[in-house]
Each structure stands twice: as C-alpha cells, then as structure tokens.
Design a protein around this motif. Sequence first.
Motif, PDB file in Angstrom:
ATOM      1  N   GLU A  99       0.849  -1.193   0.000  1.00 32.82           N
ATOM      2  CA  GLU A  99       0.000   0.000   0.000  1.00 32.82           C
ATOM      3  C   GLU A  99       0.891   1.252   0.000  1.00 32.82           C
ATOM      4  O   GLU A  99       1.619   1.503   0.966  1.00 32.82           O
ATOM      5  N   PRO A 100       0.860   2.058  -1.061  1.00 35.69           N
ATOM      6  CA  PRO A 100       1.776   3.202  -1.187  1.00 35.69           C
ATOM      7  C   PRO A 100       1.692   4.211  -0.036  1.00 35.69           C
ATOM      8  O   PRO A 100       2.689   4.872   0.267  1.00 35.69           O
ATOM      9  N   SER A 101       0.531   4.325   0.601  1.00 33.99           N
ATOM     10  CA  SER A 101       0.384   5.354   1.631  1.00 33.99           C
ATOM     11  C   SER A 101       1.036   4.985   2.957  1.00 33.99           C
ATOM     12  O   SER A 101       1.077   5.802   3.871  1.00 33.99           O
ATOM     13  N   VAL A 102       1.593   3.761   3.069  1.00 36.70           N
ATOM     14  CA  VAL A 102       2.219   3.374   4.337  1.00 36.70           C
ATOM     15  C   VAL A 102       3.618   2.781   4.160  1.00 36.70           C
ATOM     16  O   VAL A 102       4.221   2.326   5.129  1.00 36.70           O
ATOM     17  N   VAL A 103       4.157   2.783   2.941  1.00 35.87           N
ATOM     18  CA  VAL A 103       5.506   2.254   2.714  1.00 35.87           C
ATOM     19  C   VAL A 103       6.361   3.316   2.029  1.00 35.87           C
ATOM     20  O   VAL A 103       5.856   4.278   1.461  1.00 35.87           O
ATOM     21  N   ASN A 104       7.677   3.142   2.129  1.00 32.95           N
ATOM     22  CA  ASN A 104       8.636   4.055   1.478  1.00 32.95           C
ATOM     23  C   ASN A 104       8.425   5.508   1.890  1.00 32.95           C
ATOM     24  O   ASN A 104       8.496   6.424   1.075  1.00 32.95           O
ATOM     25  N   ASP A 105       8.173   5.730   3.175  1.00 31.14           N
ATOM     26  CA  ASP A 105       7.906   7.096   3.651  1.00 31.14           C
ATOM     27  C   ASP A 105       8.444   7.261   5.066  1.00 31.14           C
ATOM     28  O   ASP A 105       7.730   7.612   5.974  1.00 31.14           O
TER      29      ASP A 105
END
Length: 402
Positions: A99-105
């Motif tokens: 899920e982009p909104s919880v990874v790589n951030d």
Amino acid sequence: NAYWGHSTYKFSPEQNLIALSHYLECLRLQRTIAQAMAVFGAKQPHPQSLTVGGVTCIMDLQDPARLGEYMVKFQEMADFINRAYWPDLVMAAKAYANEPSVVNDVGTPNLLTYQDFQIGANEYLFDGGYILNGDISKVFEVDESKITEEATRSWYKNDAPLHPYDGDTTPNYTGFKDAKTLNAKGEMEDSKVFDLDGKYSWIKAPRYDSLPMQVGPLANIVVNYAKGNKNVVPVVDKFLAETGLPVSAVLSTLGRTACRMIEAKIIADNTLRAFNNLIENLKIDDSTCAKYQIDSKKEYKGRFIGNVPRGMLSHWCRIKNGVIENWQAVVPSTWNASPKDAKGQMGSYEACLIGLKIADLKQPLEIIRKIHSYDPCIACAVHVMDTKGNELSSYKVNPNLI
C-alpha cells in the motif's frame, strides 16, 4: 462511517472484525495497566509519588499483596500483547505491504534514541545511539552537547540554535497571512493561512548536530537492531520472517506502527526481570531517595535523558539562588513535529508527507495514517483560532500566584 469504503483500506471484513474486537479489549486493558502502574506511581498518567532523587514513599513496595496485584495485572497485559497485538500487526503487515500510503515514507531518515528501561544494576533493555540517512551499517553514540533547539519558524523571539540549558521560550506570535481560500460552498473568501516562509508553529525545531532527527519506537528498534541488541534482534527477525518483509520495509509508516508493537513485546517479555530484581533489592535496601541539598550560594545544572513511549525525552534544568532559573523540556513530539529550521530542513511529520498521493481529498485518510503512526502528543502546541484572524480571548498568567 467517515472513511467507509476508502480505496486504501485493505482488511477483509473478517480481519476488520478481529482488529475491532481487539481494539475494544484493549480499552479495558488500558485501565488494567494504568492500575498496575499506579502501584508504583500513585496515579497514571502524571505520577504523583516521584520526586528529585527518588520516590516519596514505599508503602506499596513493602506490601506483598500490592506487588502481587501488579504482577497479575501486568501478566494480563503481556498476554494480550503476545496473543492479540503481535498477530494483528503481522496480519496488517501482510495486508498493507504494497500500500503506497504506508511504505517508502520514513520521514526523517536520521534516527535517534537513548538508553533506557533498566532491568538490572548495570543492564538496560535498550541501548542509545543514532543512525544517519537510514544507513543501519553505522551506529553513532549520542553526544548531548550537540542537541539544540531553534525557533526560526516558531512563534518565539530568539531564533538562535540554543542548547537546552540555555533555551529561551519567550513568545513572539506573528499571526497568519491574509489570503483568499475556498470555503465549503466552493466560494472564495477572505481568510488567514500559515506563513510558511516565516513563523508558523508553536513547536520549536530540535536538531542534533544541526540535523533533524526522528525519535520513537521506529528509531529505538532500528538503532538497537543495527547495534545487535540481544533483546531486540531475535524479535525483529521473527516479525520479518512471519510477514515476509525485508528489513528495509521497517523504515516506513507501516514500520513505525510495527515497531511500536515490537517495542511493547520486548518490554512485556522482560519486565518481570526488572520486577524480580526490584524484589531482591528491597530485601537489603528500602530507602526511597538519594538525599540532596541545594546551596543558595551555588549554581547548579542537571538533566534527564531517556527513551519514553514516544521516543527520546530530555529535561534540562539550571538552578540559581536556590530556585529554578531555567527549565527546558525537549520532548519526543517536538523532535518529530518540528517545523522547518533556518536551513529549510523539515521535521519528520512534514518530510513523510512529501509526494503523498490522496485518493479522495474529502477523506484524507493517507495523511491521518502517517501522522497517527507517530502517536502525536502536541496538546501544548495546539491553539484555537478564528479563520478570519479575530482574537477570541487573551490571558496573562502570573506564575508567582500559582
């Protein structure tokens, strides 16, 4: 139903039911563990029995029934952590791994923590240190002389990067900028907005060696994993094995949430070691305080640095003429929620939002997820305001009357 049907929800109905049932159970257990903490602290939060140098009484510590009560309540909480909290986060990690909104951030990739949770005479559960740019191959030791706070973008007068011993918190509220904004009816109206090129926050900007740092369970677990801490490494490896995630996945919102659970599990699995050592100590020494005396003719300075649930916490005190001359607290949420500094460097809250895509601007769930993962505690920096800039009220407190 505020976010029902949001496209970034990943749990199945069955998984939602599991998480909800455990959430409700946790509300009850929250009361139970507060009662356990009260055995030693008189109340929770904000213990009433602590004083400089120790505690005010040992009545409960000399009562086997009260110590037994603590142990029973603690074991109930430890069971919940291992039975529910751990599997829930394994379930969430698998569901949200892509899920982009919880990874790589990761936000600020500079991670800072401090030694804490004493479990023996010379043994701590967690070690201190920091890493830079997410590089877990190198861990540096903390030099407290390199800690500063500045107020370039904060509503205080002194903008200089000051060490906490010399901190200045004289207010300098400069207000908001005039602007035209869109109201709920889709109409443009006069309003007030943050001056992002000037001062826009009541939170200062702590820095370590001039760099923004992230603190909290993520920083604590990653730094200790990188240092090879024997209490941490096996638990992290077990979590990664069960979820199938690489260690790099921990540097994210998902990782912050998982590390909070991992930290709780490590504490739950080791607290009785500290408890049993306390019992042994009570057999030979039941004194409550390290005695101290303040000489009004001398000047003093002292500090506490530790790692509390939200991350590295430090209090810095100067005493002159027998009274406190200056007291500064550099708290975890100040590190993470700091505004930009004089160099334009962002705090971790701001940094983790850069590049974020919002599926529905009316339901900004992605923003909430990221900020909530830090567990913000910023009530002292929240102020009620009128969107048109009107003054609601004004108060002046005379500390000499308190």
